[in-house]
Write a protein that holds these residues in place. Structure first.
Motif, PDB file in Angstrom:
ATOM      1  N   VAL A  12     -18.122  26.035  -6.686  1.00 27.89           N
ATOM      2  CA  VAL A  12     -18.458  24.971  -5.607  1.00 27.89           C
ATOM      3  C   VAL A  12     -19.013  23.991  -6.302  1.00 27.89           C
ATOM      4  CG1 VAL A  12     -20.482  26.347  -4.799  1.00 27.89           C
ATOM      5  CG2 VAL A  12     -19.180  24.510  -3.444  1.00 27.89           C
ATOM      6  N   GLN A  13     -18.752  22.683  -5.706  1.00 35.11           N
ATOM      7  CA  GLN A  13     -19.557  21.969  -6.559  1.00 35.11           C
ATOM      8  C   GLN A  13     -20.957  21.536  -5.850  1.00 35.11           C
ATOM      9  OE1 GLN A  13     -17.470  18.120  -5.930  1.00 35.11           O
ATOM     10  NE2 GLN A  13     -16.138  18.415  -7.491  1.00 35.11           N
ATOM     11  N   PRO A  14     -21.973  20.930  -6.857  1.00 35.56           N
ATOM     12  CA  PRO A  14     -23.261  20.884  -6.432  1.00 35.56           C
ATOM     13  C   PRO A  14     -23.385  20.136  -5.032  1.00 35.56           C
ATOM     14  CG  PRO A  14     -23.231  20.393  -8.559  1.00 35.56           C
ATOM     15  CD  PRO A  14     -21.912  20.685  -8.152  1.00 35.56           C
ATOM     16  N   GLY A  15     -24.052  20.835  -4.165  1.00 34.90           N
ATOM     17  CA  GLY A  15     -24.346  20.074  -2.714  1.00 34.90           C
ATOM     18  C   GLY A  15     -23.245  20.744  -1.682  1.00 34.90           C
ATOM     19  N   GLY A  16     -22.461  21.599  -2.175  1.00 31.25           N
ATOM     20  CA  GLY A  16     -21.412  22.093  -1.345  1.00 31.25           C
ATOM     21  C   GLY A  16     -22.013  23.583  -0.748  1.00 31.25           C
ATOM     22  N   SER A  17     -21.069  24.021   0.090  1.00 28.16           N
ATOM     23  CA  SER A  17     -21.454  25.301   0.998  1.00 28.16           C
ATOM     24  C   SER A  17     -20.495  26.400   0.497  1.00 28.16           C
ATOM     25  CB  SER A  17     -21.588  24.805   2.295  1.00 28.16           C
ATOM     26  OG  SER A  17     -22.125  23.649   2.519  1.00 28.16           O
ATOM     27  N   LEU A  18     -21.119  27.544   0.791  1.00 27.64           N
ATOM     28  CA  LEU A  18     -20.177  28.829   0.860  1.00 27.64           C
ATOM     29  C   LEU A  18     -20.645  29.687   1.914  1.00 27.64           C
ATOM     30  CD1 LEU A  18     -19.633  29.732  -2.923  1.00 27.64           C
ATOM     31  CD2 LEU A  18     -17.970  29.079  -1.309  1.00 27.64           C
ATOM     32  N   THR A 123     -20.191  39.747  -5.537  1.00 28.48           N
ATOM     33  CA  THR A 123     -19.043  38.582  -5.503  1.00 28.48           C
ATOM     34  C   THR A 123     -19.753  37.357  -6.377  1.00 28.48           C
ATOM     35  OG1 THR A 123     -17.721  36.897  -4.069  1.00 28.48           O
ATOM     36  CG2 THR A 123     -19.911  37.496  -3.156  1.00 28.48           C
ATOM     37  N   GLN A 124     -19.008  36.641  -7.265  1.00 32.55           N
ATOM     38  CA  GLN A 124     -19.480  35.630  -7.986  1.00 32.55           C
ATOM     39  C   GLN A 124     -19.587  34.397  -7.433  1.00 32.55           C
ATOM     40  OE1 GLN A 124     -20.630  35.993 -11.071  1.00 32.55           O
ATOM     41  NE2 GLN A 124     -21.134  34.013 -11.441  1.00 32.55           N
ATOM     42  N   ILE A 125     -20.779  33.606  -7.583  1.00 31.14           N
ATOM     43  CA  ILE A 125     -20.867  32.098  -7.403  1.00 31.14           C
ATOM     44  C   ILE A 125     -21.002  31.558  -8.496  1.00 31.14           C
ATOM     45  CG2 ILE A 125     -22.107  30.690  -6.031  1.00 31.14           C
ATOM     46  CD1 ILE A 125     -22.348  32.524  -3.933  1.00 31.14           C
ATOM     47  N   THR A 126     -20.277  30.260  -8.627  1.00 32.70           N
ATOM     48  CA  THR A 126     -20.728  29.252  -9.681  1.00 32.70           C
ATOM     49  C   THR A 126     -20.542  27.961  -9.056  1.00 32.70           C
ATOM     50  OG1 THR A 126     -19.217  30.895 -11.134  1.00 32.70           O
ATOM     51  CG2 THR A 126     -19.646  28.381 -11.759  1.00 32.70           C
ATOM     52  N   VAL A 127     -21.726  27.280  -9.370  1.00 32.54           N
ATOM     53  CA  VAL A 127     -21.839  26.017  -8.890  1.00 32.54           C
ATOM     54  C   VAL A 127     -21.666  25.104  -9.995  1.00 32.54           C
ATOM     55  CG1 VAL A 127     -23.464  24.669  -7.421  1.00 32.54           C
ATOM     56  CG2 VAL A 127     -23.457  26.889  -7.021  1.00 32.54           C
ATOM     57  N   SER A 128     -20.834  24.170  -9.930  1.00 27.42           N
ATOM     58  CA  SER A 128     -20.639  23.419 -11.172  1.00 27.42           C
ATOM     59  C   SER A 128     -19.800  22.484 -10.754  1.00 27.42           C
ATOM     60  CB  SER A 128     -20.084  24.159 -12.271  1.00 27.42           C
ATOM     61  OG  SER A 128     -19.937  23.217 -13.330  1.00 27.42           O
TER      62      SER A 128
END
Length: 129
Positions: A12-18, A123-128
């Protein structure tokens, strides 16, 4: 034997949600306090949220307060973690964990890894960007 399965991770991009979900099987979720933890490469696992048996108590560290929201649906044996305004430093593997809690402690919420007995695979989260 309680089993926990996390889902909802991704890029997800910075500022996004999950929205993460943790589904329990092999037990009745009402009897457990639930915590969410994360671990970044080279760092220790840290707590990001917890919720008491009936959902009356929640707790967040300052790093995620106001951005993350934990909620549980005991009828569906599921706990969710809504994550908004995500930052690159939120990147990591996210785990849910359960602790069998007596009725006398139904309002308690726990923040340390050694407070919990059962863990999911994460579960993997990548914010980039």
């Amino acid at each position: 034997q309680l089993q926990l399965v996390e889902s909802g991770g991704g890029l997800v991009q910075p500022g996004g949600s999950l929205r993460l979900s943790c589904v329990a099987s092999g037990g009745i979720l009402d009897y457990y306090t639930i915590g969410w933890f994360r671990q970044a490469p080279g760092k220790e696992r840290e707590g990001v949220s917890c919720i008491s048996r009936l959902g009356t108590t929640t707790n967040y560290p300052d790093s995620v307060k106001g951005r993350f929201t934990i909620a549980r649906d005991n009828d569906k044996n599921t706990v969710h973690l809504q994550m908004d305004s995500l930052k690159p430093e939120d990147t990591g593997r996210y785990y849910c964990a359960a602790r069998s809690t007596p009725f006398s402690s139904r309002y308690m919420c726990y923040n340390k890894t050694n407070d919990y007995d059962w863990w999911g695979q994460g579960t993997q989260i990548t914010v980039s960007s």
